[in-house]
Write a protein that holds these residues in place. Structure first.
Motif, PDB file in Angstrom:
ATOM      1  N   LYS A 327       0.580  -0.957  -0.344  1.00  0.00           N
ATOM      2  CA  LYS A 327       0.590  -0.116  -0.221  1.00  0.00           C
ATOM      3  C   LYS A 327       1.102   1.263   0.265  1.00  0.00           C
ATOM      4  CE  LYS A 327      -3.321  -3.036   0.745  1.00  0.00           C
ATOM      5  NZ  LYS A 327      -3.788  -3.913  -0.576  1.00  0.00           N
ATOM      6  N   TRP A 328       2.030   1.105  -0.610  1.00  0.00           N
ATOM      7  CA  TRP A 328       3.123   1.986  -0.642  1.00  0.00           C
ATOM      8  C   TRP A 328       3.091   2.942  -2.611  1.00  0.00           C
ATOM      9  CZ3 TRP A 328       7.422   2.505  -4.009  1.00  0.00           C
ATOM     10  CH2 TRP A 328       8.098   3.633  -3.783  1.00  0.00           C
ATOM     11  N   LYS A 329       3.125   3.729  -2.694  1.00  0.00           N
ATOM     12  CA  LYS A 329       3.283   4.310  -3.878  1.00  0.00           C
ATOM     13  C   LYS A 329       3.912   5.896  -3.727  1.00  0.00           C
ATOM     14  CE  LYS A 329      -0.868   5.992  -5.364  1.00  0.00           C
ATOM     15  NZ  LYS A 329      -0.762   7.801  -5.014  1.00  0.00           N
ATOM     16  N   THR A 330       5.104   6.249  -4.581  1.00  0.00           N
ATOM     17  CA  THR A 330       5.493   8.093  -4.401  1.00  0.00           C
ATOM     18  C   THR A 330       4.474   8.679  -4.833  1.00  0.00           C
ATOM     19  OG1 THR A 330       5.768   8.003  -7.142  1.00  0.00           O
ATOM     20  CG2 THR A 330       7.868   6.632  -5.558  1.00  0.00           C
ATOM     21  N   THR A 331       4.280   9.721  -3.926  1.00  0.00           N
ATOM     22  CA  THR A 331       4.158  11.205  -4.187  1.00  0.00           C
ATOM     23  C   THR A 331       4.714  12.007  -5.088  1.00  0.00           C
ATOM     24  OG1 THR A 331       4.761  12.067  -1.555  1.00  0.00           O
ATOM     25  CG2 THR A 331       2.904  10.545  -1.825  1.00  0.00           C
ATOM     26  N   MET A 332       5.844  11.972  -4.399  1.00  0.00           N
ATOM     27  CA  MET A 332       6.941  13.658  -4.803  1.00  0.00           C
ATOM     28  C   MET A 332       7.797  13.905  -6.504  1.00  0.00           C
ATOM     29  SD  MET A 332       8.012  14.465  -2.022  1.00  0.00           S
ATOM     30  CE  MET A 332       8.172  12.910  -0.659  1.00  0.00           C
ATOM     31  N   ASN A 333       7.450  13.776  -6.969  1.00  0.00           N
ATOM     32  CA  ASN A 333       7.697  13.942  -8.721  1.00  0.00           C
ATOM     33  C   ASN A 333       8.984  14.406  -8.721  1.00  0.00           C
ATOM     34  OD1 ASN A 333       7.893  16.744  -9.246  1.00  0.00           O
ATOM     35  ND2 ASN A 333       5.586  16.320 -10.348  1.00  0.00           N
ATOM     36  N   VAL A 334      10.067  14.583 -10.012  1.00  0.00           N
ATOM     37  CA  VAL A 334      11.537  15.097 -10.060  1.00  0.00           C
ATOM     38  C   VAL A 334      11.944  16.204  -9.858  1.00  0.00           C
ATOM     39  CG1 VAL A 334      12.858  15.000 -11.731  1.00  0.00           C
ATOM     40  CG2 VAL A 334      12.114  13.114 -11.493  1.00  0.00           C
ATOM     41  N   ALA A 335      10.659  16.875 -10.620  1.00  0.00           N
ATOM     42  CA  ALA A 335      10.103  18.598  -9.871  1.00  0.00           C
ATOM     43  C   ALA A 335      10.456  18.652  -8.281  1.00  0.00           C
ATOM     44  CB  ALA A 335       9.051  19.218 -10.803  1.00  0.00           C
ATOM     45  N   GLU A 336       9.386  18.514  -7.524  1.00  0.00           N
ATOM     46  CA  GLU A 336       9.887  18.209  -6.124  1.00  0.00           C
ATOM     47  C   GLU A 336      10.614  18.077  -5.368  1.00  0.00           C
ATOM     48  OE1 GLU A 336       5.437  16.780  -6.379  1.00  0.00           O
ATOM     49  OE2 GLU A 336       5.042  17.862  -4.924  1.00  0.00           O
ATOM     50  N   SER A 337      11.648  16.046  -6.234  1.00  0.00           N
ATOM     51  CA  SER A 337      12.962  16.470  -5.548  1.00  0.00           C
ATOM     52  C   SER A 337      13.631  17.672  -5.993  1.00  0.00           C
ATOM     53  CB  SER A 337      12.832  15.053  -5.634  1.00  0.00           C
ATOM     54  OG  SER A 337      12.167  13.598  -6.038  1.00  0.00           O
ATOM     55  N   CYS A 338      14.183  18.082  -7.413  1.00  0.00           N
ATOM     56  CA  CYS A 338      14.740  19.365  -7.857  1.00  0.00           C
ATOM     57  C   CYS A 338      14.851  20.091  -7.144  1.00  0.00           C
ATOM     58  CB  CYS A 338      14.543  19.207  -9.073  1.00  0.00           C
ATOM     59  SG  CYS A 338      15.023  17.805  -9.602  1.00  0.00           S
ATOM     60  N   LYS A 339      13.225  20.512  -6.270  1.00  0.00           N
ATOM     61  CA  LYS A 339      13.008  21.217  -5.124  1.00  0.00           C
ATOM     62  C   LYS A 339      13.882  21.177  -4.074  1.00  0.00           C
ATOM     63  CE  LYS A 339       9.167  23.526  -2.768  1.00  0.00           C
ATOM     64  NZ  LYS A 339       8.788  22.309  -2.145  1.00  0.00           N
ATOM     65  N   ASP A 340      13.333  19.583  -3.118  1.00  0.00           N
ATOM     66  CA  ASP A 340      14.279  19.657  -1.966  1.00  0.00           C
ATOM     67  C   ASP A 340      15.834  19.822  -1.617  1.00  0.00           C
ATOM     68  OD1 ASP A 340      11.415  20.229  -1.026  1.00  0.00           O
ATOM     69  OD2 ASP A 340      10.694  17.791  -1.045  1.00  0.00           O
ATOM     70  N   LEU A 341      15.776  18.888  -2.845  1.00  0.00           N
ATOM     71  CA  LEU A 341      17.645  18.745  -3.461  1.00  0.00           C
ATOM     72  C   LEU A 341      17.755  20.833  -2.773  1.00  0.00           C
ATOM     73  CD1 LEU A 341      20.412  17.841  -3.972  1.00  0.00           C
ATOM     74  CD2 LEU A 341      19.923  17.639  -6.322  1.00  0.00           C
ATOM     75  N   TRP A 342      17.608  21.683  -4.204  1.00  0.00           N
ATOM     76  CA  TRP A 342      18.051  22.669  -4.107  1.00  0.00           C
ATOM     77  C   TRP A 342      17.927  23.778  -2.810  1.00  0.00           C
ATOM     78  CZ3 TRP A 342      21.817  25.163  -5.472  1.00  0.00           C
ATOM     79  CH2 TRP A 342      21.658  26.417  -5.714  1.00  0.00           C
ATOM     80  N   ASN A 343      16.942  23.184  -2.047  1.00  0.00           N
ATOM     81  CA  ASN A 343      16.846  24.209  -0.591  1.00  0.00           C
ATOM     82  C   ASN A 343      17.338  23.096   0.586  1.00  0.00           C
ATOM     83  OD1 ASN A 343      15.121  25.061   1.643  1.00  0.00           O
ATOM     84  ND2 ASN A 343      14.221  23.358   2.599  1.00  0.00           N
ATOM     85  N   TRP A 344      17.773  21.767   0.161  1.00  0.00           N
ATOM     86  CA  TRP A 344      18.870  21.871   0.665  1.00  0.00           C
ATOM     87  C   TRP A 344      20.277  21.822   0.647  1.00  0.00           C
ATOM     88  CZ3 TRP A 344      21.583  18.791   4.794  1.00  0.00           C
ATOM     89  CH2 TRP A 344      22.648  18.229   4.215  1.00  0.00           C
ATOM     90  N   THR A 345      20.994  22.189  -0.446  1.00  0.00           N
ATOM     91  CA  THR A 345      21.809  22.450  -1.285  1.00  0.00           C
ATOM     92  C   THR A 345      22.443  23.780  -0.773  1.00  0.00           C
ATOM     93  OG1 THR A 345      21.661  21.238  -2.660  1.00  0.00           O
ATOM     94  CG2 THR A 345      23.153  22.684  -2.988  1.00  0.00           C
ATOM     95  N   THR A 346      21.593  24.686  -0.571  1.00  0.00           N
ATOM     96  CA  THR A 346      21.279  25.708  -0.294  1.00  0.00           C
ATOM     97  C   THR A 346      21.740  26.621   1.122  1.00  0.00           C
ATOM     98  OG1 THR A 346      18.973  26.350  -0.760  1.00  0.00           O
ATOM     99  CG2 THR A 346      20.345  27.162  -2.759  1.00  0.00           C
TER     100      THR A 346
END
Ligand code: NAD
Ligand code: WQD
Length: 365
Positions: A327-346
């Motif tokens: 009963k598991w599936k992904t909820t976030m796409n590549v765009a959201e992942s990139c946004k969170d990666l950029w937040n972490w990086t900055t």
């Protein structure tokens, strides 16, 4: 959250200071589980543990232990009632594994053997194992098996992937051998990316990143000059290879779903089962590049170079089994992942190296 139904004994997280492990510890705590972390810091440091405690406002027992050190591991099991283990600890650099196979076989296989022997000794018989889509090797040799189902024949092409498959087989043999049943969830991750949306924890590779997203983020903060795109002559939409990128927080939640699934299995039966953890959607290198450029609002410099040895055209998951059973599936796409990666990086342009960043950005406790 699941506080009321969560077990009172501890979940041991091996490799919990690492990228996926640290995100999983956060999800475990948020779901009411009590965790202990062991890590030898061969590819990490204490900083993420400190930050997780801050983020979750929870004290997490931590032991600097190498899994191949049975006496040290036993001391952990002696101190805490451990009921389940999520086993992330392992070396994962594909290229290095071809140069140093003994190091990879020793660390990944001996570490797992010692862990299983210790679990057996202390009667802990539930384990979630970090496997990898790399066990499929070049799945494009079976054209009707893209996206890749769990039934796709395996065929890893590098020592790292072979250690993962060997451990899968070891778990299967162990499951078949005993009356008192083990419960094993084997999770084949596709390409984990992104970071916790808080920007407090994320991926911090040592040295030059091997993987696409960490490399691009270092280009964005000018730690690297430009991105090298490894080949644009593949048989894909734009000539670059296709992967199934999955947000690390979605991946972390897949471990909670697996633990809950194992809990429902009767102990007289046990289980040893494989699940793909992927989104089912493939993205090319250039699509991911564009998504990350949008997130960081920079046109990152890049150069097309020759293909990287061992790369395959397409690794996209068929995630139906996880959707139906866990009963598991992904909820976030590549765009959201990139946004969170950029937040972490900055927030952390030099990763965890800038200790004390927690105090600066998030306020000390
Ligand atoms: P990571 O390197 O960030 O985390 C692994 C952690 O294990 C590190 O903190 C390291 O110090 C620790 N470790 C390694 N050997 C150890 C030992 N002998 N004893 C104790 N600790 C040890 O890697 P990650 O990306 O978080 O990956 C976690 C697991 O998932 C690994 O087993 C990896 O092979 C697997 N996996 C990762 C990916 C990926 O792309 N990141 C994909 C598929 C599978
Ligand atoms: C993704 C795409 C590259 C870097 C690896 C492991 C796999 C699993 C996940 C652990 C590919 C291209 C990359 C760069 C590029 N890990 N690329 N320039 O190889 O799909 O999977 O991580 O189990 O086992 O092999 O991930 O991020 O390295 O590459 O063009 O600087 O990006 O060619 O097409 P990969 P990746």
């Amino acid at each position: 959250n699941g506080t009321s139904s969560a077990p009172q004994s501890y979940v041991l997280v091996t490799g919990g200071a690492g990228y996926i492990g640290s995100h999983t510890v956060v999800e475990l705590i948020e779901n009411g589980y009590k965790c202990i972390v062991v890590d030898n810091f061969s590819n990490s440091c204490y900083e993420p543990i400190a930050r997780i405690q801050l983020l979750t406002k929870t004290e997490i027992p931590f032991f600097k232990v190498d899994l191949t050190d049975q006496a040290a591991l036993e001391r952990v099991f002696e101190q805490y009632p451990i009921d389940s283990v999520i086993h992330f600890a392992g070396l994962k650099a594909v290229g290095e594994s071809t140069e140093l196979p003994l190091k990879y076989y020793h660390n990944n296989i001996t570490g797992t053997l010692v862990l299983l022997e210790t679990m057996q000794k202390f009667g802990a018989k539930k384990l979630v194992f970090s496997s990898s889509a790399t066990v499929y090797g070049d799945a494009t040799r079976f054209p009707n098996m893209i996206p890749i189902p769990e039934e796709c024949p395996t065929g890893p092409t590098n020592p790292y992937g072979k250690t993962k498959l060997a451990i899968e087989e070891l778990l299967e043999d162990l499951y078949n051998s005993e009356q008192t049943r083990w419960k094993f969830a084997i999770l084949r991750y596709f390409n984990p990316i992104g970071a916790h949306p808080s920007g407090i924890i994320g991926e911090d590779p040592l040295g030059i990143p091997n993987n696409l997203l960490p490399y691009m983020s270092q280009v964005a903060v000018k730690r690297r000059q430009k991105l090298f795109v490894f080949g644009n002559q593949y048989n894909s939409r734009d000539g670059t290879p296709i992967r199934d990128y999955i947000h690390v927080v979605d991946l972390a939640r897949g471990h909670i779903a697996s633990l809950k699934y194992l809990d429902k299995i009767h102990s007289s039966e046990g289980i040893c089962r494989v699940w793909n953890l992927g989104s089912g959607t493939g993205s090319t290198v250039m699509e991911v590049y564009k998504a990350f450029c949008l997130a960081c609002k920079i046109d990152l410099p890049y150069e097309i170079v020759g293909p990287r040895s061992g790369d395959v055209l397409n690794l996209t998951a068929k995630p139906d089994r996880a959707i139906q059973e866990l009963k598991w599936k992904t909820t976030m796409n590549v765009a959201e992942s990139c946004k969170d990666l950029w937040n972490w990086t900055t927030r952390n342009p030099s990763g965890y190296q800038a200790k004390g960043v927690v105090n600066k950005f998030f306020g000390a406790p």
